[in-house]
Each structure stands twice: as C-alpha cells, then as structure tokens.
Design a protein around this motif. Structure first.
Motif, PDB file in Angstrom:
ATOM      1  N   MET A 206       0.848  -1.181   0.000  1.00 27.13           N
ATOM      2  CA  MET A 206       0.000   0.000   0.000  1.00 27.13           C
ATOM      3  C   MET A 206       0.891   1.241   0.000  1.00 27.13           C
ATOM      4  SD  MET A 206      -2.728   1.176   2.900  1.00 27.13           S
ATOM      5  CE  MET A 206      -1.622   1.712   4.182  1.00 27.13           C
ATOM      6  N   ALA A 207       0.659   2.135  -0.909  1.00 30.23           N
ATOM      7  CA  ALA A 207       1.435   3.367  -0.991  1.00 30.23           C
ATOM      8  C   ALA A 207       0.959   4.351   0.086  1.00 30.23           C
ATOM      9  CB  ALA A 207       1.280   3.982  -2.370  1.00 30.23           C
ATOM     10  N   SER A 208       1.855   5.236   0.462  1.00 31.31           N
ATOM     11  CA  SER A 208       1.530   6.252   1.463  1.00 31.31           C
ATOM     12  C   SER A 208       0.684   7.348   0.842  1.00 31.31           C
ATOM     13  CB  SER A 208       2.821   6.847   2.022  1.00 31.31           C
ATOM     14  OG  SER A 208       3.571   5.856   2.668  1.00 31.31           O
ATOM     15  N   SER A 209      -0.157   7.955   1.663  1.00 34.39           N
ATOM     16  CA  SER A 209      -1.002   9.040   1.172  1.00 34.39           C
ATOM     17  C   SER A 209      -0.236  10.360   1.260  1.00 34.39           C
ATOM     18  CB  SER A 209      -2.291   9.128   1.981  1.00 34.39           C
ATOM     19  OG  SER A 209      -2.044   9.650   3.264  1.00 34.39           O
ATOM     20  N   LEU A 210      -0.493  11.235   0.322  1.00 39.30           N
ATOM     21  CA  LEU A 210       0.138  12.539   0.302  1.00 39.30           C
ATOM     22  C   LEU A 210      -0.296  13.366   1.513  1.00 39.30           C
ATOM     23  CD1 LEU A 210       2.164  14.150  -1.298  1.00 39.30           C
ATOM     24  CD2 LEU A 210       0.297  15.008  -2.715  1.00 39.30           C
ATOM     25  N   ASP A 211      -1.511  13.153   1.998  1.00 40.64           N
ATOM     26  CA  ASP A 211      -1.968  13.851   3.204  1.00 40.64           C
ATOM     27  C   ASP A 211      -1.096  13.493   4.406  1.00 40.64           C
ATOM     28  OD1 ASP A 211      -4.045  15.148   1.896  1.00 40.64           O
ATOM     29  OD2 ASP A 211      -5.547  13.642   2.448  1.00 40.64           O
ATOM     30  N   PHE A 212      -0.742  12.216   4.538  1.00 40.45           N
ATOM     31  CA  PHE A 212       0.124  11.789   5.640  1.00 40.45           C
ATOM     32  C   PHE A 212       1.511  12.419   5.510  1.00 40.45           C
ATOM     33  CE2 PHE A 212       3.046   8.816   7.771  1.00 40.45           C
ATOM     34  CZ  PHE A 212       2.467   8.767   9.030  1.00 40.45           C
ATOM     35  N   VAL A 213       2.045  12.462   4.310  1.00 44.21           N
ATOM     36  CA  VAL A 213       3.357  13.072   4.069  1.00 44.21           C
ATOM     37  C   VAL A 213       3.326  14.546   4.457  1.00 44.21           C
ATOM     38  CG1 VAL A 213       5.058  13.668   2.298  1.00 44.21           C
ATOM     39  CG2 VAL A 213       3.943  11.427   2.250  1.00 44.21           C
ATOM     40  N   HIS A 214       2.281  15.262   4.045  1.00 43.17           N
ATOM     41  CA  HIS A 214       2.158  16.681   4.395  1.00 43.17           C
ATOM     42  C   HIS A 214       2.055  16.866   5.905  1.00 43.17           C
ATOM     43  CE1 HIS A 214       0.577  17.876   0.156  1.00 43.17           C
ATOM     44  NE2 HIS A 214       1.892  17.744   0.191  1.00 43.17           N
ATOM     45  N   TYR A 215       1.324  15.987   6.574  1.00 44.40           N
ATOM     46  CA  TYR A 215       1.190  16.083   8.029  1.00 44.40           C
ATOM     47  C   TYR A 215       2.551  15.906   8.716  1.00 44.40           C
ATOM     48  CZ  TYR A 215      -0.273  15.290  12.807  1.00 44.40           C
ATOM     49  OH  TYR A 215      -0.402  15.370  14.179  1.00 44.40           O
ATOM     50  N   ILE A 216       3.294  14.907   8.306  1.00 43.42           N
ATOM     51  CA  ILE A 216       4.627  14.684   8.890  1.00 43.42           C
ATOM     52  C   ILE A 216       5.506  15.908   8.652  1.00 43.42           C
ATOM     53  CG2 ILE A 216       6.763  13.319   8.709  1.00 43.42           C
ATOM     54  CD1 ILE A 216       4.515  11.884  10.230  1.00 43.42           C
ATOM     55  N   CYS A 217       5.493  16.427   7.445  1.00 44.15           N
ATOM     56  CA  CYS A 217       6.315  17.602   7.126  1.00 44.15           C
ATOM     57  C   CYS A 217       5.914  18.808   7.973  1.00 44.15           C
ATOM     58  CB  CYS A 217       6.246  17.924   5.638  1.00 44.15           C
ATOM     59  SG  CYS A 217       7.093  16.699   4.619  1.00 44.15           S
ATOM     60  N   GLN A 218       4.634  18.984   8.245  1.00 47.37           N
ATOM     61  CA  GLN A 218       4.181  20.074   9.119  1.00 47.37           C
ATOM     62  C   GLN A 218       4.654  19.855  10.544  1.00 47.37           C
ATOM     63  OE1 GLN A 218      -0.050  19.916   8.569  1.00 47.37           O
ATOM     64  NE2 GLN A 218      -0.022  21.478   6.955  1.00 47.37           N
ATOM     65  N   GLN A 219       4.649  18.616  10.985  1.00 44.48           N
ATOM     66  CA  GLN A 219       5.052  18.309  12.360  1.00 44.48           C
ATOM     67  C   GLN A 219       6.537  18.575  12.597  1.00 44.48           C
ATOM     68  OE1 GLN A 219       2.095  18.440  13.800  1.00 44.48           O
ATOM     69  NE2 GLN A 219       2.717  16.816  15.187  1.00 44.48           N
ATOM     70  N   ILE A 220       7.355  18.484  11.566  1.00 43.82           N
ATOM     71  CA  ILE A 220       8.807  18.628  11.752  1.00 43.82           C
ATOM     72  C   ILE A 220       9.362  19.897  11.117  1.00 43.82           C
ATOM     73  CG2 ILE A 220       9.141  16.139  11.981  1.00 43.82           C
ATOM     74  CD1 ILE A 220      10.111  16.057   9.080  1.00 43.82           C
ATOM     75  N   ASP A 221       8.488  20.806  10.674  1.00 44.82           N
ATOM     76  CA  ASP A 221       8.969  21.970   9.939  1.00 44.82           C
ATOM     77  C   ASP A 221       9.840  22.924  10.748  1.00 44.82           C
ATOM     78  OD1 ASP A 221       7.049  23.248  11.474  1.00 44.82           O
ATOM     79  OD2 ASP A 221       5.838  23.921   9.777  1.00 44.82           O
ATOM     80  N   GLY A 222       9.854  22.805  12.057  1.00 45.72           N
ATOM     81  CA  GLY A 222      10.715  23.647  12.879  1.00 45.72           C
ATOM     82  C   GLY A 222      12.145  23.143  12.965  1.00 45.72           C
TER      83      GLY A 222
ATOM     84  N   GLY B 273      14.225  22.556  10.413  1.00 50.95           N
ATOM     85  CA  GLY B 273      15.068  23.061   9.331  1.00 50.95           C
ATOM     86  C   GLY B 273      14.244  23.146   8.062  1.00 50.95           C
ATOM     87  N   MET B 274      14.927  23.182   6.930  1.00 53.51           N
ATOM     88  CA  MET B 274      14.221  23.234   5.651  1.00 53.51           C
ATOM     89  C   MET B 274      13.767  21.809   5.293  1.00 53.51           C
ATOM     90  SD  MET B 274      15.452  24.986   2.154  1.00 53.51           S
ATOM     91  CE  MET B 274      15.814  23.638   1.052  1.00 53.51           C
ATOM     92  N   ILE B 275      12.482  21.562   5.420  1.00 56.23           N
ATOM     93  CA  ILE B 275      11.911  20.228   5.220  1.00 56.23           C
ATOM     94  C   ILE B 275      11.344  20.124   3.803  1.00 56.23           C
ATOM     95  CG2 ILE B 275      10.168  18.579   6.007  1.00 56.23           C
ATOM     96  CD1 ILE B 275      12.425  19.116   8.048  1.00 56.23           C
ATOM     97  N   SER B 276      11.649  19.016   3.159  1.00 55.09           N
ATOM     98  CA  SER B 276      11.084  18.742   1.843  1.00 55.09           C
ATOM     99  C   SER B 276      10.890  17.235   1.713  1.00 55.09           C
ATOM    100  CB  SER B 276      11.989  19.280   0.730  1.00 55.09           C
ATOM    101  OG  SER B 276      13.260  18.685   0.791  1.00 55.09           O
TER     102      SER B 276
ATOM    103  N   CYS C 252      15.802  17.027   5.410  1.00 59.69           N
ATOM    104  CA  CYS C 252      15.977  18.177   6.297  1.00 59.69           C
ATOM    105  C   CYS C 252      17.297  18.827   5.907  1.00 59.69           C
ATOM    106  CB  CYS C 252      15.993  17.756   7.761  1.00 59.69           C
ATOM    107  SG  CYS C 252      16.203  19.144   8.901  1.00 59.69           S
ATOM    108  N   ASP C 253      17.234  20.072   5.494  1.00 55.43           N
ATOM    109  CA  ASP C 253      18.426  20.805   5.063  1.00 55.43           C
ATOM    110  C   ASP C 253      19.228  20.043   4.007  1.00 55.43           C
ATOM    111  OD1 ASP C 253      17.690  22.818   6.820  1.00 55.43           O
ATOM    112  OD2 ASP C 253      19.022  22.133   8.418  1.00 55.43           O
ATOM    113  N   GLY C 254      18.522  19.406   3.097  1.00 54.14           N
ATOM    114  CA  GLY C 254      19.153  18.700   1.988  1.00 54.14           C
ATOM    115  C   GLY C 254      19.636  17.291   2.289  1.00 54.14           C
TER     116      GLY C 254
END
Length: 106
Positions: free
Chosen positions: A1-17, A19-22, A34-36
């Motif tokens: 089962m592939a991951s949902s983009l909503d879950f990816v966005h949530y994780i990225c929001q949770q760790i955005d403090g 550094g530069m998260i992508s 994180c920071d490349g």
C-alpha cells in the motif's frame, strides 16, 4: 500500500521547525529531507527515521524496522502528534548525519 500525500504533508508540518523540510516521491513512497539530507522515509503511512546516536537517546525504547526489504533498520516513529519531540528528533538526526556528496556534473 502506498503512502497518502496527506500523511506526508502532516509529517512535514510536524517537523517543519527542524530546518528546511522537503520530500520527494521515490518508488511509490517518499523520502523526507531536512536541510538537503535524507533523514527518513515514509512507507505504508509509517514514518521511519534514520538511526543515529542522538535519535536513540531521544527515543531509547523506540521500535526499529526496515522500511523496505534489505534496508538498514530505522526508528519507527509512532509519536507523530508530538510536534516538539518530532522537531527535536529530526534536528539532532540531521545534525549527526553527514552532508550529501556533491553530484558530478555531466
């Protein structure tokens, strides 16, 4: 089962403090940066963070698992709702990981 983009966005929001998260889609799943630096993966809507000494000090009893066959064990993060703890984990993990190698020009 592939991951949902909503879950990816949530994780990225949770760790955005931390550094530069992508993120980048890879083989149907996602690599988190994180920071490349690749600091973890999201596979089957589970967040796997690379093992580091500092990360293991923050999550001493964390379950470990491989995100895919033949991968090195990663920390499986279940405390994704604790933004402060997640941000700290990602920051110390990123600090401990080596810088990515420069790409050769064609």
């Amino acid at each position: 089962m592939a991951s949902s983009l909503d879950f990816v966005h949530y994780i990225c929001q949770q760790i955005d403090g931390a550094g530069m998260i992508s993120y980048r889609k890879m083989f149907g799943e996602y690599a988190i940066y994180c920071d490349g630096k690749v600091i973890g993966l999201i596979c089957d809507n589970q967040f796997f963070v690379k093992k580091t000494t500092a990360g293991e000090l923050i999550f001493p009893n964390c379950q470990e698992a491989s995100p895919y066959t033949n991968a090195k064990p990663h920390l499986v993060i279940d405390s994704i709702d604790n933004k402060e703890l997640m941000t700290t984990l990602i920051r110390v993990t990123c600090d401990e990981l080596p810088n990515p190698r420069p790409r050769k020009k064609k």
